[in-house]
Design an enzyme around this catalytic site. Structure first.
Site, PDB file in Angstrom:
ATOM      1  N   LYS A   9     -27.847   1.342   2.167  1.00 11.90           N
ATOM      2  CA  LYS A   9     -28.110   0.253   1.224  1.00 11.90           C
ATOM      3  C   LYS A   9     -29.518  -0.314   1.423  1.00 11.90           C
ATOM      4  O   LYS A   9     -30.188   0.009   2.410  1.00 11.90           O
ATOM      5  CB  LYS A   9     -27.059  -0.836   1.416  1.00 11.90           C
ATOM      6  CG  LYS A   9     -25.642  -0.366   1.111  1.00 11.90           C
ATOM      7  CD  LYS A   9     -24.653  -1.486   1.394  1.00 11.90           C
ATOM      8  CE  LYS A   9     -23.229  -1.059   1.157  1.00 11.90           C
ATOM      9  NZ  LYS A   9     -22.280  -2.165   1.425  1.00 11.90           N
ATOM     10  N   PHE A  57     -17.776 -12.145  -5.714  1.00 14.69           N
ATOM     11  CA  PHE A  57     -19.044 -11.700  -5.129  1.00 14.69           C
ATOM     12  C   PHE A  57     -19.718 -10.580  -5.924  1.00 14.69           C
ATOM     13  O   PHE A  57     -20.813 -10.137  -5.564  1.00 14.69           O
ATOM     14  CB  PHE A  57     -18.834 -11.247  -3.677  1.00 14.69           C
ATOM     15  CG  PHE A  57     -17.844 -10.123  -3.519  1.00 14.69           C
ATOM     16  CD1 PHE A  57     -18.219  -8.804  -3.729  1.00 14.69           C
ATOM     17  CD2 PHE A  57     -16.533 -10.392  -3.157  1.00 14.69           C
ATOM     18  CE1 PHE A  57     -17.307  -7.768  -3.588  1.00 14.69           C
ATOM     19  CE2 PHE A  57     -15.610  -9.357  -3.007  1.00 14.69           C
ATOM     20  CZ  PHE A  57     -16.003  -8.044  -3.220  1.00 14.69           C
ATOM     21  N   ARG A  85     -16.250   7.387   7.915  1.00 16.40           N
ATOM     22  CA  ARG A  85     -15.729   6.013   7.966  1.00 16.40           C
ATOM     23  C   ARG A  85     -15.654   5.516   9.410  1.00 16.40           C
ATOM     24  O   ARG A  85     -15.978   4.368   9.689  1.00 16.40           O
ATOM     25  CB  ARG A  85     -14.392   5.936   7.252  1.00 16.40           C
ATOM     26  CG  ARG A  85     -14.595   6.270   5.754  1.00 16.40           C
ATOM     27  CD  ARG A  85     -13.593   5.729   4.820  1.00 16.40           C
ATOM     28  NE  ARG A  85     -13.441   4.303   4.829  1.00 16.40           N
ATOM     29  CZ  ARG A  85     -14.218   3.431   4.188  1.00 16.40           C
ATOM     30  NH1 ARG A  85     -15.281   3.848   3.521  1.00 16.40           N
ATOM     31  NH2 ARG A  85     -13.948   2.149   4.214  1.00 16.40           N
ATOM     32  N   THR A  91     -15.976  -2.563   7.453  1.00 13.03           N
ATOM     33  CA  THR A  91     -16.862  -3.182   6.462  1.00 13.03           C
ATOM     34  C   THR A  91     -17.478  -4.465   6.998  1.00 13.03           C
ATOM     35  O   THR A  91     -18.672  -4.710   6.830  1.00 13.03           O
ATOM     36  CB  THR A  91     -16.082  -3.469   5.163  1.00 13.03           C
ATOM     37  OG1 THR A  91     -15.529  -2.236   4.680  1.00 13.03           O
ATOM     38  CG2 THR A  91     -16.969  -4.065   4.095  1.00 13.03           C
ATOM     39  N   ARG A 102     -22.263  -0.067  11.748  1.00 15.78           N
ATOM     40  CA  ARG A 102     -22.193  -1.472  11.342  1.00 15.78           C
ATOM     41  C   ARG A 102     -22.157  -2.415  12.539  1.00 15.78           C
ATOM     42  O   ARG A 102     -22.756  -3.491  12.500  1.00 15.78           O
ATOM     43  CB  ARG A 102     -21.013  -1.692  10.416  1.00 15.78           C
ATOM     44  CG  ARG A 102     -21.248  -1.051   9.041  1.00 15.78           C
ATOM     45  CD  ARG A 102     -20.046  -1.176   8.159  1.00 15.78           C
ATOM     46  NE  ARG A 102     -20.303  -0.708   6.808  1.00 15.78           N
ATOM     47  CZ  ARG A 102     -19.377  -0.179   6.032  1.00 15.78           C
ATOM     48  NH1 ARG A 102     -18.126  -0.036   6.469  1.00 15.78           N
ATOM     49  NH2 ARG A 102     -19.679   0.209   4.816  1.00 15.78           N
ATOM     50  N   ASN A 112     -24.342  -4.824   5.203  1.00 20.05           N
ATOM     51  CA  ASN A 112     -23.710  -3.991   6.224  1.00 20.05           C
ATOM     52  C   ASN A 112     -24.247  -2.557   6.265  1.00 20.05           C
ATOM     53  O   ASN A 112     -23.577  -1.646   6.713  1.00 20.05           O
ATOM     54  CB  ASN A 112     -22.187  -4.022   6.091  1.00 20.05           C
ATOM     55  CG  ASN A 112     -21.684  -3.440   4.788  1.00 20.05           C
ATOM     56  OD1 ASN A 112     -22.451  -2.927   3.984  1.00 20.05           O
ATOM     57  ND2 ASN A 112     -20.386  -3.522   4.578  1.00 20.05           N
ATOM     58  N   HIS A 115     -22.769   2.475   2.852  1.00 17.38           N
ATOM     59  CA  HIS A 115     -21.524   2.642   2.085  1.00 17.38           C
ATOM     60  C   HIS A 115     -21.071   4.082   2.249  1.00 17.38           C
ATOM     61  O   HIS A 115     -21.892   5.000   2.261  1.00 17.38           O
ATOM     62  CB  HIS A 115     -21.764   2.374   0.592  1.00 17.38           C
ATOM     63  CG  HIS A 115     -20.654   2.888  -0.282  1.00 17.38           C
ATOM     64  ND1 HIS A 115     -19.529   2.152  -0.545  1.00 17.38           N
ATOM     65  CD2 HIS A 115     -20.494   4.090  -0.910  1.00 17.38           C
ATOM     66  CE1 HIS A 115     -18.717   2.872  -1.316  1.00 17.38           C
ATOM     67  NE2 HIS A 115     -19.281   4.047  -1.553  1.00 17.38           N
TER      68      HIS A 115
END
EC number: 2.7.4.6
Length: 150
Positions: A9, A57, A85, A91, A102, A112, A115
């Site tokens: 991100k 959000f 994952r 998350t 993370r 974070n 994705h």
């Protein structure tokens, strides 16, 4: 072979974490099969996060994802989705296991870093949305040692 979509991100790109994310996934034996550094249009962001449209959000999420470049990638390997994952962590970084991306780098649940697809259906949808058709896989000389069954 299973494939998954992964995106570093804008916060991860700005902080110079693309290489760290790639390195961690490669060390888990996964193979990078497509990648592009890009700015995300509002339309693409809204389609990608369509399932969150009714969340309070959502507007700030779209604003964030379109605020700077992202690194969009497709990774491949046996159990790629679950491996990715686990490598990313929860998350919310406060709940992420130590040593995950993370836990090590995320600032909070909104920023974070990364994705990853949450299942085979979302992986297929996200890969098609971001990349269209991805070229057939290639073989690495080390694959037979990393994945002896296949």
């Amino acid at each position: 072979m299973e494939r998954s979509f992964v995106m570093v991100k804008p916060d991860g790109v700005q902080r110079g974490l693309i290489g760290e994310v790639i390195s961690r996934l490669e060390r888990r034996g996964l193979k990078l099969v497509a990648a592009k550094l890009m700015r995300v249009s509002r339309e693409l962001a809204e389609e990608h996060y369509a399932q969150l449209k009714d969340k309070p959000f959502f507007p700030s999420l779209i604003e964030f994802i379109t605020s700077g470049p992202v690194m969009a990638m497709v990774w491949e390997g046996p159990n790629a989705i679950s491996i990715i994952r686990k490598t990313m962590g929860a998350t919310n970084p406060a709940n992420a296991e130590p040593g995950t991306i993370r836990a090590d780098f995320a600032c909070d649940v909104s920023y974070n870093v990364v994705h990853g697809s949450d299942g085979p259906e979302s992986a297929e949808r996200e890969i098609r949305l971001w990349f269209g058709e991805v070229e057939p896989s290639y073989s690495r000389s080390v694959d037979r040692w990393i994945f002896p069954e296949g």
